[in-house]
Design a protein around this motif. Structure first.
Motif, PDB file in Angstrom:
ATOM      1  N   VAL A  44      57.171 -50.761 -93.132  1.00 17.58           N
ATOM      2  CA  VAL A  44      55.952 -51.336 -93.701  1.00 17.58           C
ATOM      3  C   VAL A  44      54.908 -50.250 -93.943  1.00 17.58           C
ATOM      4  CG1 VAL A  44      53.978 -52.833 -93.191  1.00 17.58           C
ATOM      5  CG2 VAL A  44      56.301 -53.662 -92.802  1.00 17.58           C
ATOM      6  N   THR A  45      54.750 -49.363 -92.969  1.00 17.46           N
ATOM      7  CA  THR A  45      53.787 -48.275 -93.127  1.00 17.46           C
ATOM      8  C   THR A  45      54.186 -47.347 -94.268  1.00 17.46           C
ATOM      9  OG1 THR A  45      53.347 -48.387 -90.749  1.00 17.46           O
ATOM     10  CG2 THR A  45      52.555 -46.437 -91.911  1.00 17.46           C
ATOM     11  N   SER A  46      55.481 -47.131 -94.418  1.00 20.73           N
ATOM     12  CA  SER A  46      55.942 -46.230 -95.481  1.00 20.73           C
ATOM     13  C   SER A  46      55.592 -46.776 -96.862  1.00 20.73           C
ATOM     14  CB  SER A  46      57.463 -46.003 -95.374  1.00 20.73           C
ATOM     15  OG  SER A  46      58.208 -47.112 -95.858  1.00 20.73           O
ATOM     16  N   VAL A  47      55.627 -48.088 -97.013  1.00 28.74           N
ATOM     17  CA  VAL A  47      55.263 -48.703 -98.297  1.00 28.74           C
ATOM     18  C   VAL A  47      53.813 -48.395 -98.632  1.00 28.74           C
ATOM     19  CG1 VAL A  47      54.861 -50.914 -99.445  1.00 28.74           C
ATOM     20  CG2 VAL A  47      56.991 -50.524 -98.221  1.00 28.74           C
ATOM     21  N   ALA A  48      52.943 -48.469 -97.618  1.00 28.39           N
ATOM     22  CA  ALA A  48      51.531 -48.178 -97.852  1.00 28.39           C
ATOM     23  C   ALA A  48      51.316 -46.725 -98.261  1.00 28.39           C
ATOM     24  CB  ALA A  48      50.723 -48.492 -96.594  1.00 28.39           C
ATOM     25  N   LEU A  49      52.270 -45.863 -97.923  1.00 30.19           N
ATOM     26  CA  LEU A  49      52.183 -44.445 -98.273  1.00 30.19           C
ATOM     27  C   LEU A  49      52.947 -44.108 -99.549  1.00 30.19           C
ATOM     28  CD1 LEU A  49      52.539 -43.003 -94.665  1.00 30.19           C
ATOM     29  CD2 LEU A  49      50.488 -42.969 -96.086  1.00 30.19           C
ATOM     30  N   GLY A  50      53.501 -45.134-100.204  1.00 31.38           N
ATOM     31  CA  GLY A  50      54.117 -44.923-101.503  1.00 31.38           C
ATOM     32  C   GLY A  50      55.622 -44.793-101.509  1.00 31.38           C
ATOM     33  N   ALA A  51      56.312 -45.197-100.449  1.00 27.55           N
ATOM     34  CA  ALA A  51      57.776 -45.123-100.431  1.00 27.55           C
ATOM     35  C   ALA A  51      58.373 -45.982-101.540  1.00 27.55           C
ATOM     36  CB  ALA A  51      58.329 -45.573 -99.079  1.00 27.55           C
ATOM     37  N   VAL A  52      59.344 -45.436-102.265  1.00 30.91           N
ATOM     38  CA  VAL A  52      59.970 -46.167-103.372  1.00 30.91           C
ATOM     39  C   VAL A  52      61.309 -46.770-102.963  1.00 30.91           C
ATOM     40  CG1 VAL A  52      58.849 -44.724-105.091  1.00 30.91           C
ATOM     41  CG2 VAL A  52      61.149 -44.118-104.288  1.00 30.91           C
ATOM     42  N   MET A  53      61.814 -46.381-101.790  1.00 30.97           N
ATOM     43  CA  MET A  53      63.087 -46.901-101.296  1.00 30.97           C
ATOM     44  C   MET A  53      63.031 -46.935 -99.775  1.00 30.97           C
ATOM     45  SD  MET A  53      66.984 -45.340-101.738  1.00 30.97           S
ATOM     46  CE  MET A  53      67.133 -45.817-103.467  1.00 30.97           C
ATOM     47  N   ILE A  54      63.595 -47.989 -99.194  1.00 27.69           N
ATOM     48  CA  ILE A  54      63.725 -48.081 -97.743  1.00 27.69           C
ATOM     49  C   ILE A  54      65.185 -48.362 -97.422  1.00 27.69           C
ATOM     50  CG2 ILE A  54      63.150 -49.424 -95.689  1.00 27.69           C
ATOM     51  CD1 ILE A  54      60.443 -50.004 -97.051  1.00 27.69           C
ATOM     52  N   GLU A  55      65.754 -47.511 -96.604  1.00 23.47           N
ATOM     53  CA  GLU A  55      67.146 -47.672 -96.204  1.00 23.47           C
ATOM     54  C   GLU A  55      67.189 -47.965 -94.706  1.00 23.47           C
ATOM     55  OE1 GLU A  55      70.619 -44.796 -97.293  1.00 23.47           O
ATOM     56  OE2 GLU A  55      69.882 -44.209 -95.316  1.00 23.47           O
ATOM     57  N   LYS A  56      67.855 -49.065 -94.345  1.00 24.03           N
ATOM     58  CA  LYS A  56      67.970 -49.479 -92.952  1.00 24.03           C
ATOM     59  C   LYS A  56      69.407 -49.921 -92.681  1.00 24.03           C
ATOM     60  CE  LYS A  56      64.286 -50.162 -90.114  1.00 24.03           C
ATOM     61  NZ  LYS A  56      64.251 -49.795 -88.689  1.00 24.03           N
ATOM     62  N   HIS A  57      69.926 -49.567 -91.505  1.00 18.73           N
ATOM     63  CA  HIS A  57      71.257 -50.002 -91.112  1.00 18.73           C
ATOM     64  C   HIS A  57      71.224 -51.485 -90.760  1.00 18.73           C
ATOM     65  CE1 HIS A  57      73.528 -46.084 -90.534  1.00 18.73           C
ATOM     66  NE2 HIS A  57      72.329 -45.719 -90.962  1.00 18.73           N
ATOM     67  N   PHE A  58      72.250 -52.193 -91.224  1.00 18.30           N
ATOM     68  CA  PHE A  58      72.343 -53.651 -91.059  1.00 18.30           C
ATOM     69  C   PHE A  58      73.578 -53.997 -90.230  1.00 18.30           C
ATOM     70  CE2 PHE A  58      73.881 -57.832 -92.089  1.00 18.30           C
ATOM     71  CZ  PHE A  58      72.762 -58.610 -92.304  1.00 18.30           C
ATOM     72  N   ILE A  59      73.394 -54.927 -89.287  1.00 12.25           N
ATOM     73  CA  ILE A  59      74.528 -55.420 -88.509  1.00 12.25           C
ATOM     74  C   ILE A  59      74.380 -56.932 -88.363  1.00 12.25           C
ATOM     75  CG2 ILE A  59      73.435 -55.122 -86.238  1.00 12.25           C
ATOM     76  CD1 ILE A  59      76.192 -54.135 -85.211  1.00 12.25           C
ATOM     77  N   LEU A  60      75.482 -57.643 -88.440  1.00 19.02           N
ATOM     78  CA  LEU A  60      75.421 -59.097 -88.300  1.00 19.02           C
ATOM     79  C   LEU A  60      74.832 -59.486 -86.951  1.00 19.02           C
ATOM     80  CD1 LEU A  60      78.840 -60.264 -89.784  1.00 19.02           C
ATOM     81  CD2 LEU A  60      76.564 -60.851 -90.648  1.00 19.02           C
ATOM     82  N   ASP A  61      75.318 -58.828 -85.910  1.00 21.97           N
ATOM     83  CA  ASP A  61      74.891 -59.124 -84.545  1.00 21.97           C
ATOM     84  C   ASP A  61      75.241 -57.898 -83.700  1.00 21.97           C
ATOM     85  OD1 ASP A  61      74.780 -59.997 -81.831  1.00 21.97           O
ATOM     86  OD2 ASP A  61      75.035 -62.078 -82.474  1.00 21.97           O
ATOM     87  N   ARG A  62      74.267 -57.368 -82.977  1.00 25.03           N
ATOM     88  CA  ARG A  62      74.544 -56.153 -82.205  1.00 25.03           C
ATOM     89  C   ARG A  62      75.591 -56.364 -81.131  1.00 25.03           C
ATOM     90  NH1 ARG A  62      69.248 -54.932 -83.498  1.00 25.03           N
ATOM     91  NH2 ARG A  62      68.410 -56.178 -81.784  1.00 25.03           N
ATOM     92  N   SER A  63      75.857 -57.619 -80.787  1.00 21.76           N
ATOM     93  CA  SER A  63      76.863 -57.884 -79.754  1.00 21.76           C
ATOM     94  C   SER A  63      78.264 -57.498 -80.207  1.00 21.76           C
ATOM     95  CB  SER A  63      76.837 -59.367 -79.359  1.00 21.76           C
ATOM     96  OG  SER A  63      77.262 -60.189 -80.440  1.00 21.76           O
ATOM     97  N   ILE A  64      78.483 -57.328 -81.517  1.00 14.90           N
ATOM     98  CA  ILE A  64      79.825 -56.926 -81.956  1.00 14.90           C
ATOM     99  C   ILE A  64      80.074 -55.450 -81.663  1.00 14.90           C
ATOM    100  CG2 ILE A  64      79.801 -58.669 -83.771  1.00 14.90           C
ATOM    101  CD1 ILE A  64      79.449 -56.467 -85.823  1.00 14.90           C
ATOM    102  N   GLY A  65      79.009 -54.711 -81.324  1.00 12.78           N
ATOM    103  CA  GLY A  65      79.172 -53.321 -80.933  1.00 12.78           C
ATOM    104  C   GLY A  65      79.494 -52.418 -82.104  1.00 12.78           C
ATOM    105  N   GLY A  66      79.907 -51.199 -81.769  1.00 12.39           N
ATOM    106  CA  GLY A  66      80.227 -50.214 -82.792  1.00 12.39           C
ATOM    107  C   GLY A  66      79.308 -49.008 -82.697  1.00 12.39           C
ATOM    108  N   PRO A  67      79.656 -47.925 -83.354  1.00 16.54           N
ATOM    109  CA  PRO A  67      78.904 -46.671 -83.235  1.00 16.54           C
ATOM    110  C   PRO A  67      77.446 -46.768 -83.649  1.00 16.54           C
ATOM    111  CG  PRO A  67      81.034 -46.287 -84.283  1.00 16.54           C
ATOM    112  CD  PRO A  67      80.854 -47.765 -84.203  1.00 16.54           C
ATOM    113  N   ASP A  68      77.120 -47.663 -84.589  1.00 10.47           N
ATOM    114  CA  ASP A  68      75.758 -47.714 -85.132  1.00 10.47           C
ATOM    115  C   ASP A  68      74.956 -48.910 -84.642  1.00 10.47           C
ATOM    116  OD1 ASP A  68      76.629 -45.544 -86.515  1.00 10.47           O
ATOM    117  OD2 ASP A  68      76.708 -46.527 -88.473  1.00 10.47           O
ATOM    118  N   ALA A  69      75.518 -49.703 -83.748  1.00 14.91           N
ATOM    119  CA  ALA A  69      74.876 -50.965 -83.362  1.00 14.91           C
ATOM    120  C   ALA A  69      73.481 -50.759 -82.781  1.00 14.91           C
ATOM    121  CB  ALA A  69      75.757 -51.715 -82.358  1.00 14.91           C
ATOM    122  N   ALA A  70      73.293 -49.699 -82.006  1.00 13.06           N
ATOM    123  CA  ALA A  70      72.035 -49.507 -81.286  1.00 13.06           C
ATOM    124  C   ALA A  70      70.850 -49.279 -82.195  1.00 13.06           C
ATOM    125  CB  ALA A  70      72.169 -48.345 -80.297  1.00 13.06           C
ATOM    126  N   PHE A  71      71.061 -48.771 -83.399  1.00  9.94           N
ATOM    127  CA  PHE A  71      69.928 -48.480 -84.286  1.00  9.94           C
ATOM    128  C   PHE A  71      70.007 -49.272 -85.589  1.00  9.94           C
ATOM    129  CE2 PHE A  71      73.137 -45.186 -84.811  1.00  9.94           C
ATOM    130  CZ  PHE A  71      73.340 -45.135 -86.182  1.00  9.94           C
TER     131      PHE A  71
END
Length: 338
Positions: free
Chosen positions: A211-238
């Protein structure tokens, strides 16, 4: 304000289940993502299958893992790509990927990949950047571990291939990343220094950093998506789960709507101006009688003469009789009686 592109990164959050990958992409669309991003690599395209100490991760989320083992677990099989691209497109989203070698670029070209993303840890691989840039598609480059010189070199590698469509992503290469390390002041600074568009690749919890990045002019936001962190995996924590991702999209869009446009006369158009102050008759005035501080008041509402004209009308004589509450016409200023 043009909407920034919100990109849902699937990464390793499929746990080598094609059905989880499919369900994840459907959920991304439901959450309001504009695009799905994959990563196109094999363990062998990233590292060597050796057990030397240099290849052993020490500390952090993947402590004690060998690089080859981690990437073998985390990769998205090449044979899934076509189906996942088609699924995302059928749901109204873009689908693009991060290649890690020329073979991956060639595969993505066959799938009409619309954007090439270069990961932070590949920012110094100028041959990979040049090869991807040579395809004439927009280039997105994360800068998490990049030096100033490496960023200039990466942009130059694109331009040497005639590719001027470059977006840098401000990135903190920590997994997960602490909000206090986001250093979002770099977004406008990067835009000015490198002369390209700038967005955000974020591994922090929640939506405050996007949200803060948008106020500073970010044109793209990339975020890791997981259905549910309980499924685990290398990227689940973030990674954000579906509820968190949907909340982030909502918050980003609200932030965009709050940004508005630059208009220094915006107040003149505000509906609430009718509740501002203006100059009204406060006591009876006979025709020919002077306007004075005793019979002119600066009060709410704002339908009458602007208060800036108070000293212009004081001492002028009324062209007709006034009752308390009457508006004072602009002509009282422009056509004073002698």
């Amino acid at each position: 304000m043009k909407k920034c592109m919100i990109v849902a990164e699937l990464s390793a959050n499929h746990n080598h289940s094609l059905e989880i990958a499919r369900e994840s992409i459907r959920a991304m669309a439901e959450c309001g993502a504009d695009a799905v991003k994959l990563q196109t690599y094999t363990a062998d395209s990233l590292t060597l299958d050796v057990r030397a100490d240099d290849f052993l991760l020490k500390g952090g989320l993947w402590d004690g893992r060998y690089l080859h083992d981690l990437y073998e677990e985390a990769n998205t099989p090449y044979e899934w790509h076509e189906e996942l691209f088609e699924l995302a497109r059928s749901l109204g989203m873009e689908c693009f990927s991060t290649p890690f070698d020329r073979e991956a670029v060639d595969l993505l070209e066959r799938l009409d990949n619309p954007i090439y993303k270069i990961a932070s840890f590949e920012v110094m691989d100028l041959e990979l950047i040049r090869y991807a840039a040579s395809k004439g598609k927009p280039m997105v480059i994360s800068t998490g571990i990049a030096t100033d010189r490496e960023i200039f070199e990466a942009i130059d590698a694109c331009r040497r291939e005639g590719n001027e469509d470059v977006t840098l992503l401000k990135c903190t290469s920590a997994y997960p990343a602490d909000i206090s390390e986001a250093n979002l002041a770099m977004i406008p600074a990067m835009r000015e220094r490198y002369g390209v568009k700038v967005g955000l690749s974020d591994h922090s919890p929640g939506s405050i950093v996007p949200v803060t990045s948008v106020a500073l002019g970010a044109v793209m936001i990339e975020k890791h998506f997981i259905l549910d962190r309980s499924i685990g995996g290398p990227d689940a924590a973030f990674s954000l789960d579906r509820d968190e991702f949907a909340a982030m999209v909502r918050d980003v869009r609200l932030a965009e709507s709050a940004m508005g446009t630059v208009d220094f006369d915006r107040g003149d158009k505000a509906d609430g101006r009718k509740w501002g102050r203006s100059l009204y008759v406060g006591a009876p005035i006979a025709e020919g009688e002077a306007f004075t501080e005793a019979n002119v008041r600066c009060v709410r509402p704002g339908y009458s003469l602007h208060p800036r004209y108070l000293h212009d009308i004081l001492g002028l004589r009324a062209m007709h009789a006034y009752n308390p509450g009457d508006r004072i016409e602009p002509e009282a200023v422009s056509n004073p009686m002698p």
